[in-house]
Write an enzyme that holds these catalytic residues in place. Structure first.
Site, PDB file in Angstrom:
ATOM      1  N   THR A  92       0.878  -1.183   0.000  1.00  0.00           N
ATOM      2  CA  THR A  92       0.000   0.000   0.000  1.00  0.00           C
ATOM      3  C   THR A  92       0.910   1.227   0.000  1.00  0.00           C
ATOM      4  OG1 THR A  92      -1.669  -1.157   1.296  1.00  0.00           O
ATOM      5  CG2 THR A  92      -1.797   1.237   1.250  1.00  0.00           C
ATOM      6  N   LYS A 167      -7.836   1.650  -2.904  1.00  0.00           N
ATOM      7  CA  LYS A 167      -7.485   1.230  -1.535  1.00  0.00           C
ATOM      8  C   LYS A 167      -7.576   2.416  -0.565  1.00  0.00           C
ATOM      9  CE  LYS A 167      -5.062  -0.912   1.796  1.00  0.00           C
ATOM     10  NZ  LYS A 167      -5.468  -2.049   2.561  1.00  0.00           N
ATOM     11  N   LYS A 242      -1.476   5.095   8.710  1.00  0.00           N
ATOM     12  CA  LYS A 242      -0.657   5.162   7.495  1.00  0.00           C
ATOM     13  C   LYS A 242      -1.566   5.388   6.267  1.00  0.00           C
ATOM     14  CE  LYS A 242       1.669   2.296   4.149  1.00  0.00           C
ATOM     15  NZ  LYS A 242       2.065   0.989   3.672  1.00  0.00           N
TER      16      LYS A 242
HETATM   17  P1  NAD Z   1       5.888  -5.820   7.305  1.00  0.00           P
HETATM   18  O1  NAD Z   1       6.660  -4.672   7.825  1.00  0.00           O
HETATM   19  O2  NAD Z   1       5.482  -6.906   8.239  1.00  0.00           O
HETATM   20  O3  NAD Z   1       6.684  -6.521   6.081  1.00  0.00           O
HETATM   21  C1  NAD Z   1       7.459  -5.827   5.147  1.00  0.00           C
HETATM   22  C2  NAD Z   1       8.709  -6.642   4.869  1.00  0.00           C
HETATM   23  O4  NAD Z   1       9.475  -5.958   3.870  1.00  0.00           O
HETATM   24  C3  NAD Z   1       9.632  -6.777   6.095  1.00  0.00           C
HETATM   25  O5  NAD Z   1       9.864  -8.159   6.348  1.00  0.00           O
HETATM   26  C4  NAD Z   1      10.908  -6.037   5.679  1.00  0.00           C
HETATM   27  O6  NAD Z   1      12.085  -6.621   6.201  1.00  0.00           O
HETATM   28  C5  NAD Z   1      10.855  -6.159   4.161  1.00  0.00           C
HETATM   29  N1  NAD Z   1      11.660  -5.164   3.471  1.00  0.00           N
HETATM   30  C6  NAD Z   1      11.737  -3.824   3.672  1.00  0.00           C
HETATM   31  N2  NAD Z   1      12.593  -3.253   2.807  1.00  0.00           N
HETATM   32  C7  NAD Z   1      13.071  -4.256   2.022  1.00  0.00           C
HETATM   33  C8  NAD Z   1      13.991  -4.318   0.941  1.00  0.00           C
HETATM   34  N3  NAD Z   1      14.613  -3.221   0.486  1.00  0.00           N
HETATM   35  N4  NAD Z   1      14.262  -5.526   0.389  1.00  0.00           N
HETATM   36  C9  NAD Z   1      13.642  -6.647   0.843  1.00  0.00           C
HETATM   37  N5  NAD Z   1      12.772  -6.667   1.865  1.00  0.00           N
HETATM   38  C10 NAD Z   1      12.488  -5.487   2.444  1.00  0.00           C
HETATM   39  O7  NAD Z   1       4.609  -5.191   6.593  1.00  0.00           O
HETATM   40  P2  NAD Z   1       3.226  -5.952   6.246  1.00  0.00           P
HETATM   41  O8  NAD Z   1       2.287  -5.822   7.392  1.00  0.00           O
HETATM   42  O9  NAD Z   1       3.539  -7.285   5.667  1.00  0.00           O
HETATM   43  O10 NAD Z   1       2.648  -4.972   5.115  1.00  0.00           O
HETATM   44  C11 NAD Z   1       3.167  -4.972   3.801  1.00  0.00           C
HETATM   45  C12 NAD Z   1       2.334  -4.012   2.970  1.00  0.00           C
HETATM   46  O11 NAD Z   1       0.970  -4.450   2.952  1.00  0.00           O
HETATM   47  C13 NAD Z   1       2.323  -2.584   3.522  1.00  0.00           C
HETATM   48  O12 NAD Z   1       2.400  -1.682   2.468  1.00  0.00           O
HETATM   49  C14 NAD Z   1       0.987  -2.498   4.278  1.00  0.00           C
HETATM   50  O13 NAD Z   1       0.482  -1.185   4.337  1.00  0.00           O
HETATM   51  C15 NAD Z   1       0.125  -3.399   3.414  1.00  0.00           C
HETATM   52  N6  NAD Z   1      -1.007  -4.013   4.131  1.00  0.00           N
HETATM   53  C16 NAD Z   1      -0.830  -4.550   5.361  1.00  0.00           C
HETATM   54  C17 NAD Z   1      -1.916  -5.117   6.026  1.00  0.00           C
HETATM   55  C18 NAD Z   1      -1.746  -5.742   7.398  1.00  0.00           C
HETATM   56  O14 NAD Z   1      -2.769  -6.049   8.042  1.00  0.00           O
HETATM   57  N7  NAD Z   1      -0.524  -5.967   7.876  1.00  0.00           N
HETATM   58  C19 NAD Z   1      -3.174  -5.137   5.411  1.00  0.00           C
HETATM   59  C20 NAD Z   1      -3.324  -4.599   4.131  1.00  0.00           C
HETATM   60  C21 NAD Z   1      -2.217  -4.045   3.495  1.00  0.00           C
END
Ligand code: NAD
Length: 292
Positions: A92, A167, A242
């Site tokens: 997102t 979204k 966010k």
């Molecule tokens: P998270 O922080 O748990 O996971 C993100 C991952 O990306 C981490 O493991 C981090 O180490 C990795 N990362 C960061 N920079 C990197 C790079 N340069 N190379 C490789 N890996 C890298 O986040 P999440 O909760 O999994 O959310 C991911 C996306 O989905 C976000 O944009 C969030 O807004 C969206 N989202 C989350 C939810 C939720 O409930 N968690 C729901 C809908 C949408």
């Protein structure tokens, strides 16, 4: 199919595991060792670098925290992706960054879509996410069967950035209806109406909405809602903040009037600053009851 999966956090880990279950060879890369270990135990092939993850794959999926991460990762993806590989960003992020990476991908000759999700960690694990997609028809048609293996609803919203736009607008509406629902319960309580009685009436009357009937912010009426589990997420208040921030950014850039979205942003900011960022976003109920 050989698929690279970059970003295996709360969401990406479940999504990648579902691609493995569907029979794909998934090459995983994350900066976090713990995330990599989880991905490998779920059947992914651990890659030591982003470049190695992209080797000989037909599709590359990113699931990263925010716009700056996506911009940075895409600057490498367009250097290392095999010719013709399909690029899907499920993160997102702000509409501008989504359009920027889409242009970068197009210039480098890669079909790409933005495909942010709704459904949270539970939906990511269960393979029941909703994907909102933006990008050219041909890229969407290639992405759809892959996305269907991680979700139950996949919708093509329009050109690049349209998935992110959908979204942000959806989550702004969700925040507003959640706060409205909390206000109605708080006032009903002050007027000596029992929560269950108000729920029974409003859920059958014109106040009916998803925050009330599927995600009720008071314990009792909807047993599966986080209110019954001490407001453990669910969808954390920090993530709602966010998304509201991204919506406010888009509103400012397009000169859209969003008075309730703006108020919702301020209220979620206050809730997070009061130490409740990690609680479910329906914890707004407690703040509204307290009145501060
Ligand atoms: P998270 O922080 O748990 O996971 C993100 C991952 O990306 C981490 O493991 C981090 O180490 C990795 N990362 C960061 N920079 C990197 C790079 N340069 N190379 C490789 N890996 C890298 O986040 P999440 O909760 O999994 O959310 C991911 C996306 O989905 C976000 O944009 C969030 O807004 C969206 N989202 C989350 C939810 C939720 O409930 N968690 C729901 C809908 C949408």
């Amino acid at each position: 199919m050989k698929i690279a999966f970059i970003g295996l956090g709360h969401m990406g880990s479940g999504m990648a595991a579902n691609l493995v279950k569907a029979g794909h060879a998934v090459r995983a890369f994350d900066l976090s060792e713990a995330a990599m270990a989880q991905a490998v135990s779920d059947g992914c092939i651990g890659a030591p670098s982003l470049e190695k993850a992209c080797e000989a794959v037909e599709a590359i999926i990113t699931m990263l925290p925010g716009g700056q991460h996506v911009l940075s990762v895409y600057s490498q993806v367009v250097e290392h992706a095999p010719k013709g590989a399909l690029l899907i960003d499920g993160s997102t992020i702000d509409v501008d960054s989504a359009r920027q990476v889409a242009t970068q991908a197009q210039v480098a000759g890669y079909p790409m879509i933005d495909a942010p999700v709704s459904g949270g960690v539970t939906g990511a694990k269960a393979g029941t996410l909703t994907f909102m997609c933006g990008g050219p028809d041909a890229a969407y048609e290639r992405a759809e069967p892959i996305l269907k293996q991680m979700g139950k609803t996949v919708i093509h919203a329009g050109a690049a950035g349209a998935g992110q736009a959908a979204k942000l607008c959806n989550n702004m509406l969700l925040a507003i209806t959640m706060i409205g629902t909390c206000e109605a319960f708080a006032l009903a309580e002050k007027l000596d109406l029992k929560d269950q009685v108000f729920f029974d009436i409003a859920s059958k009357a014109s106040g009916q909405n998803w925050a009330l009937t599927s995600y009720c912010p008071v314990p009792g009426p909807v047993p599966t809602s986080p209110a019954n589990n001490d407001y453990q997420p669910g969808f954390a208040a920090a993530l709602m903040l966010k998304d509201l921030g991204l919506a406010m950014q888009a509103a400012a850039q397009t000169n859209a009037d969003t008075p309730l979205g703006s108020r919702a942003h301020a209220l979620y900011e206050a809730l997070c600053n009061q130490g409740h960022a990690a609680q479910d976003f329906s914890y707004m109920m407690e703040r509204i009851r307290r009145g501060a």
